[in-house]
Write a protein that holds these residues in place. Structure first.
Motif, short mmCIF file in Angstrom:
data_model
loop_
_atom_site.label_atom_id
_atom_site.label_comp_id
_atom_site.label_asym_id
_atom_site.label_seq_id
_atom_site.Cartn_x
_atom_site.Cartn_y
_atom_site.Cartn_z
N GLN A 283 54.27 62.74 -13.60
CA GLN A 283 53.14 63.55 -13.16
C GLN A 283 53.62 64.67 -12.25
N VAL A 284 52.85 65.75 -12.21
CA VAL A 284 53.18 66.89 -11.35
C VAL A 284 52.09 67.06 -10.31
N LEU A 285 52.49 67.18 -9.05
CA LEU A 285 51.57 67.48 -7.96
C LEU A 285 51.52 69.00 -7.80
N PRO A 286 50.41 69.64 -8.20
CA PRO A 286 50.38 71.10 -8.20
C PRO A 286 50.19 71.69 -6.81
N PHE A 287 50.61 72.96 -6.66
CA PHE A 287 50.43 73.67 -5.40
C PHE A 287 48.96 73.69 -4.99
N ALA A 288 48.06 73.76 -5.98
CA ALA A 288 46.63 73.90 -5.70
C ALA A 288 46.06 72.74 -4.90
N VAL A 289 46.75 71.60 -4.88
CA VAL A 289 46.26 70.43 -4.13
C VAL A 289 46.20 70.74 -2.64
N GLY B 259 56.75 67.35 -7.21
CA GLY B 259 56.04 68.49 -6.68
C GLY B 259 56.26 69.70 -7.58
N GLU B 260 55.28 70.59 -7.66
CA GLU B 260 55.43 71.78 -8.48
C GLU B 260 56.63 72.61 -8.04
N ALA B 261 56.95 72.55 -6.75
CA ALA B 261 58.10 73.30 -6.24
C ALA B 261 59.40 72.85 -6.90
N ALA B 262 59.50 71.56 -7.22
CA ALA B 262 60.71 71.04 -7.86
C ALA B 262 60.93 71.67 -9.23
N LEU B 263 59.83 72.07 -9.87
CA LEU B 263 59.92 72.64 -11.21
C LEU B 263 60.21 74.15 -11.18
N LYS B 264 59.98 74.77 -10.03
CA LYS B 264 60.10 76.23 -9.96
C LYS B 264 61.29 76.71 -9.14
N CYS C 108 60.29 51.36 -10.77
CA CYS C 108 60.43 52.27 -9.64
C CYS C 108 59.28 53.27 -9.64
N ARG C 109 58.63 53.43 -8.50
CA ARG C 109 57.64 54.50 -8.29
C ARG C 109 58.22 55.45 -7.25
N GLY C 110 57.98 56.74 -7.41
CA GLY C 110 58.56 57.64 -6.44
C GLY C 110 57.93 59.01 -6.40
N PHE C 111 58.31 59.77 -5.37
CA PHE C 111 57.82 61.12 -5.15
C PHE C 111 58.98 62.01 -4.76
N GLN C 112 59.13 63.12 -5.47
CA GLN C 112 60.14 64.11 -5.15
C GLN C 112 59.44 65.47 -5.06
N PRO C 113 59.23 66.00 -3.86
CA PRO C 113 58.45 67.24 -3.74
C PRO C 113 59.21 68.52 -4.08
N GLY C 114 60.54 68.57 -3.85
CA GLY C 114 61.22 69.84 -3.97
C GLY C 114 62.42 69.89 -4.88
N VAL C 115 62.79 68.78 -5.49
CA VAL C 115 63.95 68.75 -6.38
C VAL C 115 63.70 67.72 -7.47
N PHE D 260 51.73 56.59 -2.37
CA PHE D 260 51.98 56.86 -3.78
C PHE D 260 50.67 56.89 -4.57
N ASN D 261 49.80 55.95 -4.29
CA ASN D 261 48.52 55.91 -5.00
C ASN D 261 47.70 57.18 -4.75
N HIS D 262 47.74 57.69 -3.55
CA HIS D 262 47.04 58.94 -3.26
C HIS D 262 47.69 60.10 -3.99
N LEU D 263 49.02 60.12 -4.04
CA LEU D 263 49.73 61.21 -4.71
C LEU D 263 49.44 61.23 -6.21
N ARG D 264 49.50 60.06 -6.85
CA ARG D 264 49.27 60.02 -8.30
C ARG D 264 47.83 60.39 -8.63
N ALA D 265 46.90 60.02 -7.73
CA ALA D 265 45.50 60.36 -7.97
C ALA D 265 45.26 61.87 -7.80
N ALA D 266 46.02 62.50 -6.90
CA ALA D 266 45.87 63.94 -6.66
C ALA D 266 46.62 64.78 -7.69
N SER D 267 47.54 64.17 -8.42
CA SER D 267 48.40 64.91 -9.36
C SER D 267 47.71 65.15 -10.70
N LEU D 268 48.30 66.04 -11.47
CA LEU D 268 47.84 66.24 -12.84
C LEU D 268 48.12 64.99 -13.66
#
Length: 288
Positions: free
Chosen positions: A208-214, A175-180, A113-120, A262-270
């Motif tokens: 991986q974490v997609l930071p706010f700075a992106v 997403g970094e928001a999910a962590l904060k 499974c590959r996935g993206f969760q921006p806020g939770v 997804f490939n764009h997200l993982r490349a942009a993430s930490l």
């Protein structure tokens, strides 16, 4: 064999792939029905997942579709055996919507499974206390009966990550928001972040974490998952979740679209180590 109005995900996958094999060889339902000496409706029910398939019939179809390699045939027969098994969640059919039962089936039956969760935090990664807070949605007091069932099912689903045989592989971008977002309060969040660090150590988990700075990013802040089934199936399914339902996309164009996002997200993430360091830093910032 009687039709099943709520076939398992694996049975639908088996049927879909048998239809794919038939079409790849330029054959019609009539050809398969003639080979099995049955009516066309039986083949249609098998391909839609509404009817199980007997091993002898499957072997005959594999012969028709020229699947001769022994390991490939064994894979198909194993998929058929698994499709006939009763799953633990079937006892909840009257208490949960079918689209949610399909989600449970995906996590039980898929290999990756590959996935993206921006806020939770994703449901597979949630602690019991965090999951309870998410399900409660800010409402005070104990969970009601339906919500308590959802919590129990969510925790049961997580066993797919650590099962002894073929645990599901997960590559998740959070997403970094999910962590904060302080869901459940500081104590709950501190434990949840620590749990993420533990899960990231599993060999089948990539986090991986997609930071706010992106800033702005491809696809926007919309969660999704792409599930992949094990061989011999090459089938993938995209899951889109909203407040009231789950939507499943199986068209190759849709899968390609979300795979590209997804490939764009993982490349942009930490990277994994940077993501782990960020989460560890957040743990130290949350009051104990």
């Amino acid at each position: 064999m009687p039709d099943d109005p709520k076939p398992t995900v694996r049975r639908r996958v088996l049927g879909t792939n048998l239809r794919r094999l038939r079409e790849e060889h330029g054959l019609h339902l009539e050809h398969a029905a003639e080979h099995l000496s049955c009516n066309i409706s039986k083949i249609s029910r098998i391909e839609s997942g509404r009817s199980p398939i007997r091993p002898l019939d499957l072997k005959a179809l594999l012969e028709l579709y020229q699947v001769d390699e022994p390991s490939a045939r064994d894979g198909w027969l194993s998929l058929a055996r698994e499709s006939r098994k009763q799953r633990w969640w079937r006892v909840l059919e009257d208490r949960l919507p079918q689209d949610f039962l399909d989600l449970i089936g995906l996590e039980e039956d898929t290999s990756y499974c590959r996935g993206f969760q921006p806020g939770v935090i994703d449901g597979l990664f949630q602690t019991s206390a965090y999951a309870e807070a998410v399900i409660a949605g800010g409402s005070p007091g104990p969970l009601g009966s339906d919500a308590a069932t959802k919590l129990a099912v969510r925790l049961e689903r997580q066993k797919a990550l650590t099962r002894s045989e073929h645990p599901i592989g997960v590559w998740m971008v959070l997403g970094e928001a999910a962590l904060k977002q302080q869901i459940g309060g500081t104590a709950v969040m501190r434990a949840q972040l620590g749990h993420l660090i533990d899960l990231a150590r599993l060999p089948n988990v990539t986090l991986q974490v997609l930071p706010f700075a992106v800033g702005a990013y491809r696809g926007g802040p919309f969660p999704f998952k792409i599930y992949r089934f094990p061989e011999p199936s090459d089938m993938q399914v995209v899951l889109l979740e909203n407040h009231v339902s789950h939507t499943y996309l199986e068209d190759p164009a849709d899968i390609g679209f979300y795979a590209d996002i997804f490939n764009h997200l993982r490349a942009a993430s930490l990277g994994e180590l940077e993501s782990k360091a960020l989460i560890e830093g957040l743990v130290s910032e949350v009051p104990g």
